[in-house]
Design a protein around this motif. Structure first.
Motif, mmCIF file in Angstrom:
data_model
loop_
_atom_site.group_PDB
_atom_site.id
_atom_site.type_symbol
_atom_site.label_atom_id
_atom_site.label_comp_id
_atom_site.label_asym_id
_atom_site.label_seq_id
_atom_site.Cartn_x
_atom_site.Cartn_y
_atom_site.Cartn_z
ATOM 1 N N ARG A 30 6.363 -5.336 8.815
ATOM 2 C CA ARG A 30 7.350 -5.472 7.746
ATOM 3 C C ARG A 30 6.698 -5.888 6.439
ATOM 4 O O ARG A 30 6.993 -5.330 5.367
ATOM 5 N N LEU A 31 5.797 -6.884 6.494
ATOM 6 C CA LEU A 31 5.202 -7.390 5.259
ATOM 7 C C LEU A 31 4.215 -6.387 4.664
ATOM 8 O O LEU A 31 4.121 -6.253 3.434
ATOM 9 N N GLU A 32 3.478 -5.678 5.487
ATOM 10 C CA GLU A 32 2.565 -4.655 4.977
ATOM 11 C C GLU A 32 3.339 -3.552 4.263
ATOM 12 O O GLU A 32 2.941 -3.085 3.189
ATOM 13 N N ALA A 33 4.448 -3.132 4.842
ATOM 14 C CA ALA A 33 5.266 -2.091 4.220
ATOM 15 C C ALA A 33 5.871 -2.586 2.911
ATOM 16 O O ALA A 33 5.926 -1.853 1.905
ATOM 17 N N PHE A 34 6.299 -3.848 2.902
ATOM 18 C CA PHE A 34 6.902 -4.418 1.694
ATOM 19 C C PHE A 34 5.876 -4.595 0.582
ATOM 20 O O PHE A 34 6.126 -4.257 -0.580
ATOM 21 N N SER A 35 4.704 -5.145 0.926
ATOM 22 C CA SER A 35 3.712 -5.513 -0.093
ATOM 23 C C SER A 35 2.831 -4.351 -0.536
ATOM 24 O O SER A 35 2.216 -4.412 -1.605
ATOM 25 N N GLY A 36 2.738 -3.315 0.277
ATOM 26 C CA GLY A 36 1.867 -2.192 -0.055
ATOM 27 C C GLY A 36 0.411 -2.429 0.273
ATOM 28 O O GLY A 36 -0.450 -1.661 -0.138
ATOM 29 N N SER A 37 0.117 -3.497 1.016
ATOM 30 C CA SER A 37 -1.264 -3.823 1.388
ATOM 31 C C SER A 37 -1.324 -4.139 2.869
ATOM 32 O O SER A 37 -0.447 -4.823 3.410
ATOM 33 N N SER A 38 -2.371 -3.662 3.531
ATOM 34 C CA SER A 38 -2.568 -3.982 4.938
ATOM 35 C C SER A 38 -3.163 -5.373 5.075
ATOM 36 O O SER A 38 -3.726 -5.929 4.125
ATOM 37 N N ALA A 39 -3.042 -5.944 6.266
ATOM 38 C CA ALA A 39 -3.562 -7.293 6.525
ATOM 39 C C ALA A 39 -5.051 -7.356 6.206
ATOM 40 O O ALA A 39 -5.815 -6.473 6.576
ATOM 41 N N GLY A 40 -5.451 -8.402 5.503
ATOM 42 C CA GLY A 40 -6.846 -8.559 5.110
ATOM 43 C C GLY A 40 -7.156 -8.005 3.743
ATOM 44 O O GLY A 40 -8.219 -8.284 3.180
ATOM 45 N N HIS A 41 -6.233 -7.224 3.182
ATOM 46 C CA HIS A 41 -6.451 -6.619 1.864
ATOM 47 C C HIS A 41 -5.503 -7.149 0.795
ATOM 48 O O HIS A 41 -5.771 -7.002 -0.397
#
Length: 537
Positions: free
Chosen positions: A352-363
């Motif tokens: 959910r957060l990756e889709a919302f923020s536009g960034s994958s974990a660690g980036h």
């Protein structure tokens, strides 16, 4: 009179020099490493005393998948942490002993460099931070602060130096949550940060200049250093609380003559010669931390029980050259905040957060909820974040800078909330309401209330922190976050390692110099880029 030492001690000229270090935080670990590498001491002659059963001080990370993982915090690095990278350059990494910890960190930065696309959010939407929100008065005030000598600033606070509008700017929300500043903190420390990280101004919103370790700092840094020291015979004593250090003050000189400690219920003492060295970690930002869970609340510890503060208070009563700890522990309301670590059984929150923020974990870097009364900030680190973390487990971290304010959705202070309630407040801000039941059912939250986590930012005079080598000291040094060094910034690993280098190299008269302190304000190009950033719209 110091009782008979535990070990037989011949005449000082016939015995090798020994070093005793109070604490096992990064400053003490670094000092021990430099005592061996640069000072020529043999490992068995270096002893570290740790009052708890865990090494690493504030660079901690514990837990397991079943009960939940815990990190009280996470440290950030940047390319000009010269002391830190010098230390890490000769320590083998935990993942590949053929590489140094520095090499591993640099490789990880190339693979997982930050490019934050959602640094601030409000109302469930990403805030456009291309405009940092400065007024012309803010710009002039910031320049004036940076040009004012520390002796003139004295104990002034940040809010003494700016108009109220400054604290509503995008710049302030980004800056204060990146470094954990509050308006009532020291203007001197804020100035130091502005100058020390001037070169990062142009990327402050994307955080592209920030480096992180592959794993949490305990696994990535502490464990490798402890392994390096252990292989060389260094003695790391757990459950050993240093209760006092006798200091002889005579003809303007100060000599540590006896180290007293308690271990296994027994009071012990070590007689010190003039050749012996003592390194003291005075004060602790994570002392007296209390913990909560999904269904319990961390109870604030109001009494100073940690030995690092007690020892410093005793030493400060001997000489003003040993500083004034009271300046940093006078108001828990101004030095505390609360962090939380979430362990998930699946990737639903990450997705959910990756889709919302536009960034994958660690980036993606830090995400701050600008309209949160608690001023919540979270981060998705690259997984695994623990060296032994299973593949089907996800760990993420966050903190609230103002835990005594009522929540926006859970209408009570964060400090009175269970981990479940903290998670509900956060997910409500993110507008992930439909995911709340599943994320709650598949997560464990461990909260950490830290009374002194930003104590080092409290307003202070120039003598409240003792110098690394106090005036007249022959064999005693202070290291860590509460010693005084010019220009560099506390609340960083770099400050602790710089203190360790300074202490070891000075007391042992090591010919190599302390790693240079980067001063970007002397570079016209850096100054111009920072000025353009201040005017960016």
């Amino acid at each position: 009179m110091c009782p008979a030492p535990q070990l037989s001690r011949p005449h000082p000229q016939a015995t090798p020099r020994r070093a005793y270090l109070v604490g096992t935080g990064i400053a003490a670990l670094a000092a021990a490493a430099y005592l061996i590498k640069e000072g020529g001491l043999m490992g068995p002659n270096v002893v570290l005393f740790e009052e708890t059963e865990h090494f690493g001080g504030s660079l901690d990370a514990t837990g397991n998948p079943k009960d939940g993982y815990l990190m009280r915090g996470g440290r950030m690095f940047e390319e000009n942490f010269n002391c830190t990278f010098d230390l890490l350059s000769f320590i083998p990494s935990i993942g590949d002993p053929a590489k140094s910890v520095k090499d591993e960190l640099m490789e990880f930065h190339q693979e997982f460099s930050w490019d934050d696309k959602a640094r601030l959010i409000s109302g469930g939407e990403i805030v456009d931070v291309s405009d940092l929100g400065f007024t012309e008065k803010d710009r002039l005030d910031l320049v004036a602060l940076c040009a004012t000598p520390e002796s003139v600033l004295g104990i002034r606070t940040i809010q003494d130096c700016f108009e109220s509008e400054f604290f509503n700017s995008n710049f302030w929300f980004i800056w204060c949550t990146t470094f954990a500043f509050a308006p009532w903190h020291s203007a001197v420390e804020f100035k130091r940060y502005c100058l020390r990280f001037l070169h990062l101004f142009p990327t402050i919103d994307s955080m592209r200049g920030i480096y992180r370790t592959r794993f949490n700092q305990f696994d990535a840094i502490v464990r490798p250093i402890v392994a390096w020291l252990t292989m060389r015979g260094v003695r790391l004593e757990k459950g050993a609380e240093v209760t006092d250090i006798d200091v002889l003050i005579q003809h303007g000189q100060k000599t540590a003559t006896c180290l007293r400690y308690k271990q296994g219920g027994e009071h012990r003492a070590i007689d010190l010669t003039e050749r012996d060295l003592v390194f003291i970690t005075n004060g602790s930002m994570t002392s007296d931390t209390s913990y909560g869970s999904m269904d319990t609340v961390p109870v604030l510890n109001r009494e100073r029980n940690g030995s690092s503060w007690k020892l410093w208070e005793r030493l400060a009563s001997i000489s003003p050259d040993f500083g004034q700890p009271a300046a940093f522990v006078s108001s828990l309301a101004k030095s505390k905040w609360e962090s939380f670590t979430v362990t998930g059984d699946d990737s639903s929150f990450f997705d959910r957060l990756e889709a919302f923020s536009g960034s994958s974990a660690g980036h993606g870097g830090l995400i701050t909820i600008k309209d949160s009364n608690w001023l919540l900030t979270i981060v998705l680190n690259a997984q695994p974040h623990y060296f032994e973390q299973p593949k089907n487990v996800w760990v993420w971290w966050g903190y609230g800078l103002f835990p005594d304010k009522p929540g926006n959705f859970v209408h009570k202070p964060m400090s009175e909330c269970t981990g479940r309630e903290v998670l509900i407040e956060l997910l409500s801000h993110l507008r992930f309401a439909d995911s709340i039941p599943h994320i709650l059912d598949s997560s464990r939250v461990v909260t950490a209330m830290m009374p002194y986590i930003t104590a080092q930012f409290m307003p202070r005079t120039g003598t409240d922190r003792p110098k690394v080598i106090p005036k007249g000291s022959r064999n005693l040094a202070f290291i860590g976050q509460f010693c005084e060094m010019p220009d560099d910034v506390v609340f960083t690993v770099e400050y602790s390692v710089r203190a360790a280098q300074t202490a070891v190299f000075t007391l042992l008269d090591v010919k190599r110099g302390v790693s240079p302190l980067y001063k970007g304000q002397r570079d016209p190009g850096i100054l111009f880029s920072a000025w353009k950033t201040l005017h960016r719209r």
